[in-house]
Scaffold this active site. Sequence first.
Site, short mmCIF file in Angstrom:
data_model
loop_
_atom_site.label_atom_id
_atom_site.label_comp_id
_atom_site.label_asym_id
_atom_site.label_seq_id
_atom_site.Cartn_x
_atom_site.Cartn_y
_atom_site.Cartn_z
CG ASN A 83 -1.09 26.38 73.27
OD1 ASN A 83 -0.57 27.72 72.95
ND2 ASN A 83 -1.45 25.82 74.23
CG HIS A 84 -5.78 28.06 67.59
ND1 HIS A 84 -6.93 28.23 66.52
CD2 HIS A 84 -5.60 29.04 69.14
CE1 HIS A 84 -7.60 29.53 67.77
NE2 HIS A 84 -7.74 28.91 68.57
NE ARG A 85 -6.13 21.10 63.85
CZ ARG A 85 -7.09 21.24 64.37
NH1 ARG A 85 -8.52 21.07 65.08
NH2 ARG A 85 -7.47 22.11 62.98
CB ILE A 86 0.32 23.84 66.41
CG1 ILE A 86 1.04 22.48 67.16
CG2 ILE A 86 -0.73 25.05 67.15
CD1 ILE A 86 2.03 23.48 68.48
CB THR A 91 -4.00 26.96 63.37
OG1 THR A 91 -4.48 27.84 62.49
CG2 THR A 91 -3.09 26.30 63.57
#
Length: 219
Positions: A83-86, A91
Amino acid sequence: MHNIPNPNIVFPNEYKTSCYIKNVITAPNIFIGDYTYYDGPVDPTGFEKNNILFNCPDFGDKLIIGKFCSIACGTQFVMGTANHRINSITTYPFNVFGGAWEENTPPHLSQLPYKGDTIIGNDVWIGRECVIMPGVKVGDGSIIATRSVVTKNIEPYSIVGGNPAHFIKKRFDDEFIELLLKIKWWDFEPQKLLDFLPLLCDPNLDNVRIKLKSIIYSK
């Protein structure tokens, strides 16, 4: 003494395309049940490297797969660090590229959304080239159609398919499913399971239902 297959070997048959994958796993956050196999024509023993993506034990999530699961070629399990920061404007993972970017951003793992453990039940059949996303829970006895992308939990003994995977139908009626979840045949001792195999493979489900009731309610 019956020649019961040994769950602690890598290749259970002469073809060496099916691998009992619990015997080739090294990561401390991956747990695979007995007799669960991955089938692939090229390097099935490379399951951990090739089919479990972005695994970082320090992140804290686990991949737990039950017993007697059938995992077809190309299936991939995506772990949480994919995942990435959202929750911010961008991102982009500046922190992982070091230098002044790392100095001016929070630690990468702390920014990622945590989806929890990915848990696959027992006797689950996962079709070719499926993708299982982080934090998904798949119930016992389920079937996932080829090239499905599983983004949500799946109830026991369900058939799902598509991208994203959607519910197609239950494999059996509710009463029958309840009987199967009570009997938990995957936990039987080897000899008991051997004796039970004819019933497990009997296509006469009315006969199976009667015998399951007899076994469960005679205890």
